[in-house]
Design a protein around this motif. Sequence first.
Motif, short mmCIF file in Angstrom:
data_model
loop_
_atom_site.label_atom_id
_atom_site.label_comp_id
_atom_site.label_asym_id
_atom_site.label_seq_id
_atom_site.Cartn_x
_atom_site.Cartn_y
_atom_site.Cartn_z
N ALA A 166 0.84 -1.19 0.00
CA ALA A 166 0.00 0.00 0.00
C ALA A 166 0.88 1.25 0.00
O ALA A 166 1.88 1.31 0.73
CB ALA A 166 -0.91 0.01 1.22
N ARG A 167 0.53 2.23 -0.85
CA ARG A 167 1.30 3.46 -0.90
C ARG A 167 1.01 4.31 0.34
O ARG A 167 -0.14 4.44 0.77
CB ARG A 167 0.97 4.25 -2.16
N GLU A 168 2.06 4.87 0.89
CA GLU A 168 1.92 5.69 2.08
C GLU A 168 1.21 7.01 1.77
O GLU A 168 1.41 7.59 0.70
CB GLU A 168 3.30 5.97 2.68
N TRP A 169 0.39 7.47 2.72
CA TRP A 169 -0.17 8.81 2.65
C TRP A 169 0.90 9.76 3.19
O TRP A 169 1.56 9.48 4.19
CB TRP A 169 -1.44 8.90 3.49
N GLU A 170 1.05 10.89 2.54
CA GLU A 170 2.10 11.84 2.90
C GLU A 170 1.50 13.09 3.51
O GLU A 170 0.51 13.63 3.02
CB GLU A 170 2.94 12.19 1.67
N ARG A 208 4.88 10.06 6.96
CA ARG A 208 4.22 9.09 6.08
C ARG A 208 3.39 8.14 6.94
O ARG A 208 3.81 7.77 8.05
CB ARG A 208 5.26 8.31 5.26
N TYR A 209 2.26 7.78 6.40
CA TYR A 209 1.32 6.99 7.20
C TYR A 209 0.51 6.10 6.27
O TYR A 209 0.06 6.54 5.21
CB TYR A 209 0.40 7.96 7.95
N GLN A 211 -6.34 9.78 -0.35
CA GLN A 211 -5.42 10.86 -0.72
C GLN A 211 -5.11 10.73 -2.20
O GLN A 211 -4.56 9.73 -2.66
CB GLN A 211 -4.12 10.79 0.10
N LEU A 212 -5.48 11.77 -2.95
CA LEU A 212 -5.41 11.72 -4.41
C LEU A 212 -4.68 12.94 -4.95
O LEU A 212 -4.70 14.02 -4.34
CB LEU A 212 -6.82 11.66 -5.00
#
Length: 340
Positions: free
Chosen positions: A229-233, A242-243, A269-270
């Motif tokens: 999964a890509r981290e939310w920044e 990063r989370y 987050q987009l």
Amino acid sequence: MNTQSFLSSSHEQPRRPLIGTADSLANTFVTSYAGVIAFLAVADEGSFSRASDRLGIGRSAVSRSVQKLEAQLDARLFHRTTRSTSLTREGELFYENCQPGVIRIIRALEDMRELRNGPPRGHLRIHSTLGFGRKVIAPLLQSFHAQYPDITLELLLDDRPADFTADRIDVSFRDGRMEDCDIVARQLIPMQMFVCASPGYTAAYGLPHHINDLPEHHCINFCTTSGRAREWEFKINGYAQRYVPSAHHTFNDLDLILQAVLNDQGIAQLPAYLVCDLLKDRKLVACLAQYAPDDGGHYLCYLSRKQLPARIRVFVDYITEQIRSLDMQCLTTLVNVAAP
């Protein structure tokens, strides 16, 4: 060196090989090259005399070059009579094997001439991430092709970084700052990220006011090509954080994530290029803008500034102008948007 002088030089005494007599390439390159050129000309023209006219050298020079090549190959390449010249079976096989190399040489010469002469033409192989390619790049290709009809276009969508050499990529669009010093990277537009939800989701569940509130919400994650999964920044108190929230849904396609958000299934987050118009039209609501990460940038990348082929040069200039003219004002007008 022109063909005539090259062929003539092949009849001089061979120079001492640079890397020893065992290296057949060093020993025979000049004879082989001159002989192959002469052989191809005779095969194409069907005549030694017409081949000599085509090459601009004497018929005897053509004949000697072919004879040396035949001696080197230990094979007769032509049936010769006073009235006709035709390939032997060995000659046909040798001609077929030479063709791919000849085609590549011709293409190389055409590419070099394309740098300076005539209108831009040729094939352009373009790579982009899926979301940016679909939303931004693909809609611009038709107008580019209308302006440059002699350039054929191939768009490859893949979230993995492009390998310019192995994948024969001319231009690549990437997200985030470039670390490769061998790549020319031109920033096109900012890459601002927004945490978004639909009005329906907002009415039902509210919106997070801090990243610590995210576990209480239905988060939708993006799955990278590595399967993670890509981290939310975010940026909190001047520091990047990063989370990866626990996900109610995970997709490997940004369009699917966006559709899920629009369908009131959760928050995600987009990138701004994907949601800008929807935010303006109030079909989406932005939150956590006060913790938005630093701009990573969307970049147009290619391998070299020097001797750039015309087809790449005009595409780079065109696409840069078109993308920078897009209405992306939401990047500044929404930066202070707070959750209702």
